[in-house]
Design a protein around this motif. Structure first.
Motif, PDB file in Angstrom:
ATOM      1  N   ALA A 165       0.854  -1.197   0.000  1.00 37.71           N
ATOM      2  CA  ALA A 165       0.000   0.000   0.000  1.00 37.71           C
ATOM      3  C   ALA A 165       0.881   1.233   0.000  1.00 37.71           C
ATOM      4  O   ALA A 165       2.000   1.205   0.514  1.00 37.71           O
ATOM      5  N   LEU A 166       0.354   2.324  -0.613  1.00 39.30           N
ATOM      6  CA  LEU A 166       1.072   3.596  -0.545  1.00 39.30           C
ATOM      7  C   LEU A 166       0.119   4.743  -0.789  1.00 39.30           C
ATOM      8  O   LEU A 166      -0.928   4.591  -1.392  1.00 39.30           O
ATOM      9  N   ALA A 167       0.521   5.918  -0.283  1.00 36.97           N
ATOM     10  CA  ALA A 167      -0.267   7.138  -0.486  1.00 36.97           C
ATOM     11  C   ALA A 167       0.641   8.343  -0.298  1.00 36.97           C
ATOM     12  O   ALA A 167       1.558   8.318   0.524  1.00 36.97           O
ATOM     13  N   PHE A 168       0.390   9.407  -1.083  1.00 34.22           N
ATOM     14  CA  PHE A 168       1.103  10.661  -0.929  1.00 34.22           C
ATOM     15  C   PHE A 168       0.494  11.468   0.208  1.00 34.22           C
ATOM     16  O   PHE A 168      -0.706  11.375   0.488  1.00 34.22           O
ATOM     17  N   SER A 169       1.306  12.314   0.826  1.00 36.01           N
ATOM     18  CA  SER A 169       0.797  13.294   1.781  1.00 36.01           C
ATOM     19  C   SER A 169       0.102  14.399   0.976  1.00 36.01           C
ATOM     20  O   SER A 169       0.404  14.594  -0.202  1.00 36.01           O
ATOM     21  N   PRO A 170      -0.835  15.127   1.588  1.00 36.31           N
ATOM     22  CA  PRO A 170      -1.546  16.183   0.853  1.00 36.31           C
ATOM     23  C   PRO A 170      -0.626  17.250   0.257  1.00 36.31           C
ATOM     24  O   PRO A 170      -0.941  17.808  -0.781  1.00 36.31           O
TER      25      PRO A 170
ATOM     26  N   ARG B 121       5.339  -9.030  10.674  1.00 35.12           N
ATOM     27  CA  ARG B 121       5.682  -7.746  11.314  1.00 35.12           C
ATOM     28  C   ARG B 121       5.983  -6.650  10.302  1.00 35.12           C
ATOM     29  O   ARG B 121       7.076  -6.088  10.266  1.00 35.12           O
ATOM     30  N   PRO B 122       4.999  -6.339   9.471  1.00 32.18           N
ATOM     31  CA  PRO B 122       5.214  -5.310   8.446  1.00 32.18           C
ATOM     32  C   PRO B 122       5.287  -3.915   9.062  1.00 32.18           C
ATOM     33  O   PRO B 122       4.685  -3.656  10.099  1.00 32.18           O
ATOM     34  N   ALA B 123       6.013  -3.061   8.411  1.00 36.01           N
ATOM     35  CA  ALA B 123       6.142  -1.676   8.879  1.00 36.01           C
ATOM     36  C   ALA B 123       5.276  -0.747   8.038  1.00 36.01           C
ATOM     37  O   ALA B 123       4.999  -1.012   6.872  1.00 36.01           O
ATOM     38  N   VAL B 124       4.860   0.327   8.662  1.00 37.33           N
ATOM     39  CA  VAL B 124       4.302   1.482   7.962  1.00 37.33           C
ATOM     40  C   VAL B 124       5.442   2.488   7.979  1.00 37.33           C
ATOM     41  O   VAL B 124       5.953   2.839   9.044  1.00 37.33           O
ATOM     42  N   ARG B 125       5.863   2.909   6.787  1.00 37.28           N
ATOM     43  CA  ARG B 125       7.029   3.794   6.692  1.00 37.28           C
ATOM     44  C   ARG B 125       6.652   5.112   6.017  1.00 37.28           C
ATOM     45  O   ARG B 125       5.841   5.127   5.106  1.00 37.28           O
TER      46      ARG B 125
ATOM     47  N   VAL C  81      11.813   8.688   6.935  1.00 38.26           N
ATOM     48  CA  VAL C  81      11.776   9.597   8.082  1.00 38.26           C
ATOM     49  C   VAL C  81      11.062   8.998   9.289  1.00 38.26           C
ATOM     50  O   VAL C  81      11.197   9.510  10.390  1.00 38.26           O
ATOM     51  N   ALA C  82      10.305   7.913   9.083  1.00 35.93           N
ATOM     52  CA  ALA C  82       9.620   7.266  10.206  1.00 35.93           C
ATOM     53  C   ALA C  82       9.330   5.815   9.860  1.00 35.93           C
ATOM     54  O   ALA C  82       9.143   5.455   8.692  1.00 35.93           O
ATOM     55  N   GLU C  83       9.290   4.992  10.902  1.00 38.47           N
ATOM     56  CA  GLU C  83       8.929   3.576  10.773  1.00 38.47           C
ATOM     57  C   GLU C  83       8.040   3.226  11.951  1.00 38.47           C
ATOM     58  O   GLU C  83       8.393   3.501  13.099  1.00 38.47           O
ATOM     59  N   MET C  84       6.871   2.653  11.667  1.00 36.22           N
ATOM     60  CA  MET C  84       5.926   2.319  12.718  1.00 36.22           C
ATOM     61  C   MET C  84       5.518   0.860  12.583  1.00 36.22           C
ATOM     62  O   MET C  84       5.153   0.413  11.502  1.00 36.22           O
ATOM     63  N   LEU C  85       5.599   0.138  13.687  1.00 36.61           N
ATOM     64  CA  LEU C  85       5.232  -1.274  13.712  1.00 36.61           C
ATOM     65  C   LEU C  85       3.966  -1.442  14.528  1.00 36.61           C
ATOM     66  O   LEU C  85       3.902  -0.977  15.659  1.00 36.61           O
ATOM     67  N   GLY C  86       2.958  -2.099  13.965  1.00 37.24           N
ATOM     68  CA  GLY C  86       1.710  -2.272  14.691  1.00 37.24           C
ATOM     69  C   GLY C  86       0.780  -3.272  14.034  1.00 37.24           C
ATOM     70  O   GLY C  86      -0.344  -3.439  14.469  1.00 37.24           O
ATOM     71  N   HIS C  87       1.258  -3.928  12.990  1.00 38.78           N
ATOM     72  CA  HIS C  87       0.464  -4.952  12.306  1.00 38.78           C
ATOM     73  C   HIS C  87       1.239  -6.263  12.319  1.00 38.78           C
ATOM     74  O   HIS C  87       2.458  -6.281  12.517  1.00 38.78           O
ATOM     75  N   LYS C  88       0.520  -7.367  12.092  1.00 36.07           N
ATOM     76  CA  LYS C  88       1.157  -8.685  12.175  1.00 36.07           C
ATOM     77  C   LYS C  88       1.540  -9.272  10.823  1.00 36.07           C
ATOM     78  O   LYS C  88       2.600  -9.868  10.694  1.00 36.07           O
ATOM     79  N   TYR C  89       0.683  -9.148   9.804  1.00 34.98           N
ATOM     80  CA  TYR C  89       0.877  -9.909   8.571  1.00 34.98           C
ATOM     81  C   TYR C  89       0.989  -9.074   7.306  1.00 34.98           C
ATOM     82  O   TYR C  89       1.434  -9.563   6.293  1.00 34.98           O
TER      83      TYR C  89
ATOM     84  N   VAL D 101      -3.502   6.675   8.861  1.00 35.57           N
ATOM     85  CA  VAL D 101      -4.312   5.505   9.175  1.00 35.57           C
ATOM     86  C   VAL D 101      -3.729   4.335   8.404  1.00 35.57           C
ATOM     87  O   VAL D 101      -3.381   4.458   7.232  1.00 35.57           O
ATOM     88  N   SER D 102      -3.629   3.194   9.086  1.00 31.70           N
ATOM     89  CA  SER D 102      -3.185   1.961   8.432  1.00 31.70           C
ATOM     90  C   SER D 102      -4.145   0.835   8.808  1.00 31.70           C
ATOM     91  O   SER D 102      -4.570   0.734   9.951  1.00 31.70           O
ATOM     92  N   MET D 103      -4.469   0.029   7.806  1.00 28.15           N
ATOM     93  CA  MET D 103      -5.385  -1.105   8.006  1.00 28.15           C
ATOM     94  C   MET D 103      -4.626  -2.386   7.752  1.00 28.15           C
ATOM     95  O   MET D 103      -4.028  -2.563   6.699  1.00 28.15           O
ATOM     96  N   GLY D 104      -4.641  -3.288   8.723  1.00 30.92           N
ATOM     97  CA  GLY D 104      -3.979  -4.578   8.582  1.00 30.92           C
ATOM     98  C   GLY D 104      -4.736  -5.503   7.654  1.00 30.92           C
ATOM     99  O   GLY D 104      -5.921  -5.306   7.376  1.00 30.92           O
ATOM    100  N   TYR D 105      -4.020  -6.502   7.171  1.00 29.64           N
ATOM    101  CA  TYR D 105      -4.618  -7.523   6.308  1.00 29.64           C
ATOM    102  C   TYR D 105      -5.742  -8.262   7.011  1.00 29.64           C
ATOM    103  O   TYR D 105      -5.934  -8.148   8.219  1.00 29.64           O
TER     104      TYR D 105
END
Length: 172
Positions: A8-13, A26-30, A40-48, A63-67
């Motif tokens: 998944a990916l998205a641009f900032s406004p 343990r995927p990251a949101v970066r 500039v940032a890495e966030m861990l909070g999903h499993k798959y 916002v991030s949605m897990g699988y």
């Protein structure tokens, strides 16, 4: 280069950043700086894996949605690297969209249209992650549809939400 394949990916406004979600254990949101081509940032909070990601229009939250096997919806204060709100979702989410004023966002998926509200706490200090408050859209006879896209209205259409289903229905 990301460490895992991207899902998944998205641009900032403002176009200065990209947020990505990864596949795998343990995927990251970066968050990536587009000009500097650096993370500039890495966030861990999903499993798959991460199904979808989005910046809020005011760029305060991601916002991030897990699988499907994770089913966790996280709202991040990405500059502080913390989850400020979270909830489990009972069905597969395919897409999400923020309202123009950043006060809510909408998730859609399998028999699912749900409005999530980012309520600011009146407490001086929030000591942890708060439950994310959501309300289901009233689908009526459309309840068996799989919704694959969503867009919150802007300008004079603010307050309206548009969803499209795999069967070709465009709903307002």
């Amino acid at each position: 280069t990301p460490r895992k394949s991207l899902s998944a990916l998205a641009f900032s406004p403002d176009g200065k950043y990209i947020v990505t979600g990864e596949n795998g254990h343990r995927p990251a949101v970066r968050i990536w700086d587009v000009d500097e081509k650096s993370q500039v940032a890495e966030m861990l909070g999903h499993k798959y894996g991460v199904a979808c990601v989005a910046f809020s229009p005011n760029m305060k939250h991601i916002v991030s949605m897990g699988y499907q096997h994770d089913m966790v919806l996280n709202v991040w204060d990405w500059k502080k690297d913390i989850v400020v709100a979270s909830n489990k979702v009972s069905c597969r989410v395919i897409a999400l969209s923020f309202s123009e004023d950043s006060s809510y966002f909408v998730t859609v998926g399998n028999r699912h249209v749900r409005f999530w509200f980012l309520e600011v706490s009146t407490e001086a200090k929030v000591t942890g992650t708060v439950p994310l408050v959501g309300r289901s859209g009233i689908l009526g006879e459309l309840h068996n549809n799989i919704f694959c896209g969503v867009a919150c209205g802007q300008g004079r259409m603010a307050g309206n939400t548009f969803c499209v289903s795999y069967s070709g229905l465009l709903c307002q």
